[in-house]
Design a protein around this motif. Structure first.
Motif, short mmCIF file in Angstrom:
data_model
loop_
_atom_site.label_atom_id
_atom_site.label_comp_id
_atom_site.label_asym_id
_atom_site.label_seq_id
_atom_site.Cartn_x
_atom_site.Cartn_y
_atom_site.Cartn_z
N PRO A 186 -47.49 19.25 -60.49
CA PRO A 186 -46.48 19.72 -59.55
C PRO A 186 -46.15 18.72 -58.43
N TYR A 187 -47.14 17.94 -57.97
CA TYR A 187 -46.77 17.08 -56.83
C TYR A 187 -45.82 15.97 -57.24
N GLU A 189 -43.50 16.49 -59.53
CA GLU A 189 -42.23 17.22 -59.61
C GLU A 189 -41.71 17.50 -58.21
N ALA A 190 -42.63 17.85 -57.30
CA ALA A 190 -42.22 18.12 -55.93
C ALA A 190 -41.61 16.87 -55.31
N ARG A 192 -40.06 14.54 -56.90
CA ARG A 192 -38.73 14.36 -57.49
C ARG A 192 -37.76 15.33 -56.82
N ALA A 193 -38.20 16.56 -56.60
CA ALA A 193 -37.32 17.55 -55.97
C ALA A 193 -37.03 17.20 -54.52
N SER A 194 -37.87 16.33 -53.93
CA SER A 194 -37.61 15.95 -52.54
C SER A 194 -36.71 14.72 -52.49
N GLY A 195 -36.19 14.31 -53.63
CA GLY A 195 -35.20 13.23 -53.63
C GLY A 195 -35.78 11.85 -53.84
N ALA A 196 -37.10 11.76 -54.17
CA ALA A 196 -37.69 10.44 -54.37
C ALA A 196 -37.17 9.82 -55.66
N GLY A 198 -37.40 7.20 -59.01
CA GLY A 198 -38.43 6.96 -60.01
C GLY A 198 -39.46 5.96 -59.56
N ARG A 204 -45.79 5.39 -55.30
CA ARG A 204 -46.35 6.06 -54.13
C ARG A 204 -47.10 7.34 -54.48
N TYR A 205 -46.75 7.97 -55.59
CA TYR A 205 -47.38 9.24 -55.91
C TYR A 205 -48.32 9.11 -57.10
N ASN A 209 -53.09 7.92 -57.35
CA ASN A 209 -53.97 8.87 -58.01
C ASN A 209 -54.63 8.29 -59.25
#
Lengths: 296, 318
Positions: A186-187, A189-190, A192-196, A198, A204-205, A209
Motif C-alpha cells: 500500500p505505501y 500505491e499511496a 503513486r496516489a499522492s502524485g509521485a 515512477g 525514495r520509497y 526498503n
C-alpha cells in the motif's frame, strides 16, 4: 543535519548499543565477535607496513637454512626464500581485502540498479535480465571467476571485476524479489496516489526498503569474495609475486608441507579463515536480526 | 456545474477469461464541500470507481468510456504528467490499510517533506515541516511526534497521519477507500468525526467508500449505493434512510441493528453477488430480489429520478 549533540550521542551510545546487541542473543554476539575479528584484521593490515619487523619481500640470507621454523628473530618462521612470515602475514591481507571490497562495490553498482529497474518495469525487460542473470548463475562461481581473471590479466581491479561478475546475479535476485513484493504494498500505491513519479517511487520509497536485505547479502558475499580472491591468488592469478599475499603464501606453503614446514601454510590459512569467518558472522547475525520471520 | 462530474463511466477489467465490467455506466455529481458515501459490498466496483477518479485503476482495468470532469476539465484527456500533478494536490486518496500505507523506513517528517516537495519542489524543509505540524495538529497528532517512525504509532494514529498527508496541500476532493475498516469501532467513529470536522473547517469534498451503510448514513450528505458495478440508488442520506426505494437498499437498511428493537432479528440477504464475467440478464440484483417481476430477469431497468435528487434503478418505481 547531524548536529554536535547527535555525534556525541552516537559515540556515547556505542557502549549501550553493544550492550543491547549482546542482549539480542546469539545473533547479537555473532555481530560483535565478527566485527571484532574483521576490525582487528583490517587494523593489522592497515598498520602492517609500519609494524612488521622485516621487509616482507626481501629474502633474508641469514640465517639459512630456509624455510626456518619459528624462532625469536622470526616468530612465525620464514618461507623458502627466507622471507619473514610474520611480516608477510601483517602485510599480506591488503590485496585480498581491496579485491573483496571492490568486487562487492562492483556488484552493488551493477546488480542493484538492474534489479530495481528490471522488476519495477517488468515485462520483457525483466524476462531478458532474469535470463541473462540466471545463465551467469548457472556457472560454478570459482570457474567463472578463473576464466574471467585469466582473460583480463593481473591487477586489483581486474580481479575485483572477475569476482564481481560471479556475484552480480545474487544481488539482482535479492533486489528483484524484494521489489516485486514492495511495489505491491500500500505505501507504494499511496505514493503513486499522492502524485509521485515512477522514478521518485523507485528511489525514495522502494530502494530504502530494499537496502537492509542488500546489506545482509553484501556482508555474506564479502566472505565469499575473500575466499574466491584467495583461490585466484592461490592458483597464480593474483597481483604479482613481489607483493605479499596470503593466498600466494598458501599455495607456496603447500609445496613445503611434505618437508614438515607447517608454519608457511598454517598462518596465512588461519588469517584467510578468520577474515571469512568474521564477515560470515556479521552477515549471518545481521540476517537473523533483520529477518522478522526468525525472530522469537 | 459541480466540482466533480462523473458521466456514464465504464471501467472494464480485461482478463483472459473475458471482460469484467467493474463500473457500469455510473454518473454522479459531487458539489464543493459535499460528503458523499459510496456504499457497496465486496466486488461491487466501489473501489474501482474511486481509483478511476484518480486514474489509477490497476491493470488490466481500463476506463472504456465516459468522462470525469473536475472543475469542468475532463481528466481522461489529461497527460500522465498532468495527472501526477493533480494527484495529492487536487484529489487525494486514502487507502484502507493504515498499517502499511506508510513506508516503514521513513520518519513521518520525511513522508511530509517528500510529499510536499513532489508538488512544490522549491519548498524548504523548514517550511514543509511547519505545514506538516499544522496539519498534524488538525488531525490530533502531537506535532513533536513528527520525528517518529510509522511503527511507533497505533493503527488509528497512522490513519490520522494518512489523513493529514492527504489534506496537507488543501485538495478539493479527498477519496477515502474504507478508511476505517481496519480499525476498531471506537477509533472508527473518531476518525469519521474527524473527516466531518475537517470538511467543515476546510470545505473539501469527501468521497467515503465503505461496505457499511450504517457508517455513512448519519455523516454523509448523499449516498450512492452500488451493486455489481452499477448504481442502484442515489439520494440524500436522510431521504435514503426514510424512503429507501430499491429492494437492495431496503434489505441493507434492515441489516443494520436497531437499539430500539432489541430482540429484532437481523435479516441477511440470501445469495451472493453475481459473477461479473457472466452477469445475469436484466436487473443484476434480480436473482436475490424477493420482489421481482418476470421482466426483471430479461430487461435492464434504467436509473430514474423518481423524485428530485432521488435516483433509483428498479421497475417498481417506474
Amino acid at each position: 543535519m547531524a548536529e554536535k549533540g547527535e555525534t556525541r550521542g552516537l559515540l556515547f551510545g556505542l557502549i549501550p548499543g553493544l550492550k543491547s546487541l549482546a542482549e539480542r542473543g546469539s545473533a547479537g554476539w555473532m555481530i560483535i565477535i565478527g566485527t571484532l575479528i574483521v576490525f582487528t584484521i583490517l587494523l593489522i593490515t592497515a598498520l602492517g607496513p609500519f609494524i612488521s619487523p622485516h621487509d616482507p619481500t626481501i629474502p633474508n640470507v641469514n640465517p639459512p637454512p630456509n624455510p626456518s621454523p619459528p624462532s625469536a628473530n622470526f616468530p612465525l618462521g620464514t618461507n623458502l626464500l627466507g622471507q619473514d612470515m610474520l611480516s608477510r602475514i601483517l602485510c599480506g591481507g591488503s590485496i585480498m581485502i581491496q579485491v573483496a571490497f571492490l568486487s562487492v562495490v562492483f556488484c552493488f553498482l551493477i546488480g542493484v540498479p538492474i534489479g530495481l529497474l528490471s522488476s519495477y518495469v517488468g515485462g520483457s525487460l525483466d524476462k531478458t535480465f532474469t535470463l541473462v542473470m540466471d545463465s551467469f548463475y548457472a556457472f560454478p562461481g570459482l570457474v567463472l571467476a578463473i576464466a574471467i581473471a585469466a582473460m583480463m590479466g593481473r591487477g586489483v581491479i581486474n580481479l575485483a571485476l572477475s569476482i564481481g561478475v560471479v556475484y552480480v546475479p545474487s544481488y539482482y535476485r535479492i533486489v528483484r524479489s524484494q521489489v516485486l513484493t514492495i511495489k505491491e504494498l500500500p505505501y507504494t500505491e499511496a505514493a503513486r496516489a499522492s502524485g509521485a513519479r515512477g522514478r521518485t517511487i523507485l528511489l525514495r520509497y522502494i530502494l530504502p526498503n530494499v537496502v537492509p536485505s542488500i546489506v545482509v547479502v553484501a556482508t555474506v558475499n564479502f566472505a565469499d569474495a575473500i575466499l574466491t580472491a584467495a583461490g585466484l591468488t592461490f592458483i597464480g592469478l593474483g597481483v604479482g609475486i613481489d607483493v605479499p599475499d596470503w593466498g600466494w603464501d598458501l599455495s607456496k606453503g603447500r609445496e613445503l608441507l611434505p618437508s614438515g614446514a607447517w608454519w608457511v601454510i598454517t598462518f596465512p590459512g588461519i588469517m584467510i579463515v578468520l577474515l571469512a569467518l568474521g564477515f560470515t558472522l556479521i552477515g549471518e547475525g545481521l540476517s537473523e536480526l533483520l529477518n522478522p520471520r526468525l525472530e522469537r | 456545474m459541480g466540482l466533480l462530474e462523473v458521466d456514464s463511466l465504464r471501467v472494464d477489467y480485461r482478463t483472459r477469461r473475458g471482460s469484467i465490467r467493474a463500473v457500469d455506466d455510473v454518473s454522479f455529481k459531487l458539489e464543493k464541500g459535499e460528503l458523499l458515501g459510496l456504499v457497496g459490498e465486496s466486488g461491487s466496483g466501489k473501489s474501482t470507481l474511486g481509483l478511476s477518479i484518480i486514474r489509477l485503476v490497476p491493470p488490466p482495468g481500463v476506463i472504456e468510456q465516459g468522462s470525469i470532469r473536475i472543475d469542468g476539465d475532463d481528466i481522461i484527456d489529461f497527460s500522465a504528467e498532468k495527472m501526477q500533478s493533480i494527484r495529492g494536490s487536487q484529489i487525494s486518496f486514502i487507502f484502507q490499510d493504515p498499517m502499511t500505507s506508510l513506508s516503514p523506513v521513513k520518519k513521518i517528517s520525511e513522508h511530509f517533506i517528500e510529499f510536499i516537495r513532489t508538488h512544490e519542489p522549491k519548498t524548504t524543509k523548514a517550511e514543509a515541516l511547519k505545514r506538516a505540524n499544522t496539519t498534524l495538529r488538525d488531525v490530533g497528532i502531537l506535532p513533536e511526534r513528527i520525528a517518529d517512525y510509522p511503527h511507533q504509532f497505533s493503527g488509528g494514529m497512522r490513519q490520522r497521519i494518512m489523513i493529514a498527508l492527504a489534506i496537507t496541500l488543501n485538495p478539493e476532493i479527498v477519496i477515502a477507500d474504507e478508511p476505517t475498516t481496519a480499525l476498531d469501532v471506537i477509533v472508527q467513529a473518531k476518525i469519521l468525526d474527524l473527516l466531518t470536522e475537517l470538511r467543515d473547517r476546510y470545505g473539501m469534498a469527501w468521497i467515503l467508500i465503505t461496505h457499511d451503510l450504517s457508517v455513512v448514513l448519519e455523516r454523509c450528505d448523499k449516498i450512492l449505493v452500488m451493486y455489481a458495478g452499477g448504481i442502484v440508488e442515489y439520494a440524500d442520506s436522510k431521504e435514503l434512510f426514510r424512503n429507501p426505494r430499491h429492494p437492495y437498499t431496503q434489505r441493507l437498511l434492515q441489516g443494520i441493528p436497531n437499539i430500539e428493537f432489541s430482540d429484532q432479528k437481523l435479516k441477511a440477504i440470501p445469495g451472493s453477488p453475481p459473477n461479473l464475467l457472466n452477469p445475469p440478464n436484466g436487473c443484476s440484483f434480480s436473482p436475490r430480489c424477493s420482489e421481482g417481476e418476470p421482466r426483471c430477469k430479461s430487461e435492464k431497468p434504467q436509473l430514474l429520478e423518481v423524485i428530485p435528487n432521488h435516483f433509483v434503478r428498479c421497475f417498481k418505481e417506474m
